[in-house]
Design an enzyme around this catalytic site. Structure first.
Site, short mmCIF file in Angstrom:
data_model
loop_
_atom_site.label_atom_id
_atom_site.label_comp_id
_atom_site.label_asym_id
_atom_site.label_seq_id
_atom_site.Cartn_x
_atom_site.Cartn_y
_atom_site.Cartn_z
N PRO A 141 0.93 -1.22 0.05
CA PRO A 141 0.00 0.28 -0.06
C PRO A 141 0.87 1.30 0.09
CG PRO A 141 0.01 -0.87 2.22
CD PRO A 141 0.62 -2.04 1.17
N TYR A 159 11.14 8.74 1.33
CA TYR A 159 11.34 7.72 0.44
C TYR A 159 11.83 8.11 -0.72
CZ TYR A 159 7.89 5.75 3.82
OH TYR A 159 7.20 5.26 4.78
N ASN A 183 8.27 -5.49 -0.49
CA ASN A 183 7.97 -4.20 0.01
C ASN A 183 6.62 -4.29 0.46
OD1 ASN A 183 7.77 -1.97 1.62
ND2 ASN A 183 9.01 -0.73 -0.09
N ALA A 230 3.00 -0.65 5.04
CA ALA A 230 2.58 -0.81 6.46
C ALA A 230 2.18 -2.08 6.81
CB ALA A 230 1.44 0.46 6.36
N GLU A 283 12.60 -9.37 2.41
CA GLU A 283 11.79 -8.19 2.83
C GLU A 283 12.73 -7.12 2.61
OE1 GLU A 283 10.73 -7.89 7.13
OE2 GLU A 283 10.73 -5.97 7.23
N HIS A 325 12.72 -2.48 2.48
CA HIS A 325 12.00 -1.27 2.64
C HIS A 325 12.82 -0.05 2.24
CE1 HIS A 325 9.21 -2.77 5.26
NE2 HIS A 325 10.01 -3.51 5.96
C1 DQA Z 1 8.15 1.27 3.92
C2 DQA Z 1 8.24 1.51 5.27
C3 DQA Z 1 6.78 1.28 6.08
O1 DQA Z 1 6.99 1.32 7.61
C4 DQA Z 1 5.81 2.26 5.62
O2 DQA Z 1 4.64 1.83 6.08
C5 DQA Z 1 5.80 2.35 4.09
C6 DQA Z 1 6.99 2.18 3.43
C7 DQA Z 1 9.34 1.64 3.34
O3 DQA Z 1 9.80 1.06 2.00
O4 DQA Z 1 10.21 2.21 3.89
O5 DQA Z 1 4.71 2.28 3.33
O6 DQA Z 1 7.97 0.02 3.61
#
Ligand code: DQA
Length: 147
Positions: free
Chosen positions: A10, A23, A74, A77, A98, A100
């Site tokens: 999301p 980001y 990714n 949340a 995983e 981020h």
């Molecule tokens: C995220 C980190 C998550 O905590 C956040 O909810 C996101 C983006 C990241 O890529 O840094 O939507 O996954």
């Protein structure tokens, strides 16, 4: 040639405009192009998808079972809340990284918890968009070491 699904959860459709100070300015379409180029260079077939819906992400993970060799996820949340995504990875028996963009461990305490990490081979976070190609390399060397 190994096949990977790079799956985004999301709000990641808004990358480039969403909180660029957290980001970055790279869009999800830019990231997809980077991953496809990287796959062409390193011998990985890339599938790329995004959904804002938990059930659609579960379906996409199920669809990798026996068909693809690795998953880069990714989950946004949902990382911090979704037992359903964790169970989907276990059910699909797909080696998973995983991912981020941000360093979730340097952020709010609720982002320190991950259901995905419990069933992942490893976690990459904090390297922005470059994390996607780092994750591809990490997954490829994990699979090579295993075979
Ligand atoms: C995220 C980190 C998550 O905590 C956040 O909810 C996101 C983006 C990241 O890529 O840094 O939507 O996954």
């Amino acid at each position: 040639m190994p096949g990977f699904l790079i799956l985004n959860g999301p709000n990641l459709n808004l990358l480039g405009t969403r909180q660029p100070e957290v980001y970055g300015c790279t869009t999800l379409a830019d990231i997809e192009a980077m991953c496809r180029d990287h796959g062409a260079r390193t011998g990985v077939r890339v599938e790329f998808a995004q959904s804002n819906h938990e059930g659609a992400l579960v379906d996409a993970i199920h669809d990798t079972r026996g068909r693809l060799d690795g998953l880069i996820l990714n989950a946004g949340a949902y990382t911090h809340t979704s037992i359903a995504l964790m169970d989907a990875i276990s059910s699909a028996e797909i080696p998973t990284v995983e991912l981020h963009l941000s360093n979730v461990h340097a952020r709010e305490a609720f982002r320190h918890q991950s259901y995905i990490a419990k069933v992942a081979v490893g976690v990459i976070c904090g390297f922005g968009a470059r994390g996607y190609t780092l994750a591809m390399d990490a997954l490829q060397s994990h699979l090579e070491a295993r075979s």
